[in-house]
Scaffold this active site. Sequence first.
Site, PDB file in Angstrom:
ATOM      1  N   ASP A  94      12.159 -13.365  97.747  1.00  0.00           N
ATOM      2  CA  ASP A  94      12.922 -13.853  98.716  1.00  0.00           C
ATOM      3  C   ASP A  94      14.223 -13.082  98.613  1.00  0.00           C
ATOM      4  OD1 ASP A  94      11.881 -16.175  99.339  1.00  0.00           O
ATOM      5  OD2 ASP A  94      12.298 -17.349  97.659  1.00  0.00           O
ATOM      6  N   ASP A 128       6.621 -18.898 103.013  1.00  0.00           N
ATOM      7  CA  ASP A 128       7.595 -19.160 102.932  1.00  0.00           C
ATOM      8  C   ASP A 128       7.980 -17.191 103.260  1.00  0.00           C
ATOM      9  OD1 ASP A 128       6.671 -21.504 101.548  1.00  0.00           O
ATOM     10  OD2 ASP A 128       8.685 -21.684 100.361  1.00  0.00           O
TER      11      ASP A 128
HETATM   12  N1  GLY Z   1      11.358 -21.462  99.971  1.00  0.00           N
HETATM   13  C1  GLY Z   1      11.134 -22.245  98.936  1.00  0.00           C
HETATM   14  C2  GLY Z   1      11.588 -23.298  99.375  1.00  0.00           C
HETATM   15  O1  GLY Z   1      10.851 -23.901 100.765  1.00  0.00           O
HETATM   16  O2  GLY Z   1      11.671 -24.779  99.910  1.00  0.00           O
END
Ligand code: GLY
Length: 380
Positions: free
Chosen positions: A99, A162
Site C-alpha cells: 500500500d 487493491d
Molecule cells: N485496500 C484495502 C481495502 O480496500 O480495504
Amino acid sequence: MILMEKETLIWAEEALEKVTKKMECVHERSKDKIPYTTVNGVHDDHSKNDIGWWTNGFWGGIMWQLYNVTKDERYKKTAIENEEKLDALFLNYKLLDHDNGFKWLPTAVANYRVTSNDQSKNRGILAADNLAGRFNANGNFIRAWNDWDGDKVDRRGWAIIDCMMNLPLLYWASETTKDPRYKHIAIKHANTAKENFVRPDGSVKHIVEFDIEKGGEVKNYGGQGYKEGSSWTRGQGWGIYGFALSFLHTGDIEYLKTAQKIADHFIEKTPENGLIPVDFEQPSDITWEDSTAAAIAACGMIQISKFDECTDKDKYYNAAVKLIKALTDNRINWNENEDDLLTKCTAAYHDEKHEFSIIYGDYYYIEALCKLTDKELFIW
Ligand code: GLY
C-alpha cells in the site's frame, strides 16, 4: 459528446461548493490528526499510535484536492504535515507493504507534482523502491501483505486486486527517474492480475494466492467480501479504476478493455437506487452498504469515459453520475459540526462493525466531484 454534461456540471459544482464549505470546518478541527473514521462525529487520529495504517495518505490527498480547488494555503500546510508524519515508516520495514501507493501518491508525489520539491521526490522514490522490492519474479506478482504478528497464515504468495491502485507509484517512479525498471514490474503485475483476478463475467476476486517458486494460482479467497467466488464491491472498484490507470500510464488497450469489462459487471449489478452493497452476492436479507465502493467505482468510470479509445463514453459517465448523485442525495452528512462526510462505508463484510465513515470514502467522493468539474489534482 457526453449527454447531459452541462446540467451535470452545474449540479456537481454546487455539490463541490457545499463539500468545501463543510470541509473548511472539519479541517479546522482535524488539521493536527490523520483520521481514519469518526467516533460520535469526531475524527479519530492514526498519526500517533498507528502510523503504518494503509489509509494514512488519504487525509493528505483530501487536503491537496481542497488546496487545488480553493488555493487556501492552510490545506497545503496540513497536507505537508501528513506527508512528514509518514517518514517514521521508512525506519520500520514491517510497517511497509504494497500500500505504499495509497500512502505516498496522495502525499509526497502530490506535493512533488505541485511544488517540484526534492524532498517529496525523494520520499516517493524510496516508497517506489520498497514497493518494487515486493515483486516475486517467478510468479510475476507483487506480494500484498506481510505476515502479521500472532497469526500463522503464510502470505508470501498473496496478491490482492487493491494493488492495481498502487501500481501508479511505479509508473510515476519510472517517468521521474527515466529508469524503466519500476514500470516493468508494474506491467508484469498488471498482466498477472488481468489473467488471474478477472472472471469471465467481469467480476474480480479479492485475494489470489500464487505458488511462490513457480507462479500460477494456488487458491483464491473471498477476503473482505462475502465469500470465495463472490463480488466484493470495493474490490470491483479497485479493479475498474486500477486497470483504467494502467491503461493511462502504458497505453496498452487490453487494460482499458479489462477496466470496461469490470465496470460493465458493476453497472449490471448496481441496484435501481444507485446505493451499493458490501458484496453484490451478499444474501438478500443483508442490507449492509459500502459507499466507498460507489465512490471508487465512479472515479474509475469517469476516468474510463475520458479516454478517446473508450467504446461507450456516455455509458460509463452516466453510470458514474448516477452513483455520485445517489451518494450526494442519501449518504452525505452535511452537518458542519460533525467530521464525517460520506456515511455507510464498510471495511469488510465479516467485520463486526458495518456502515460507518471511512476517510478513503470521503477522499474518493471528493475526487469524483473534482473530476466531474475538471478541478482535480491528478493523484494516481
Ligand atoms: N485496500 C484495502 C481495502 O480496500 O480495504
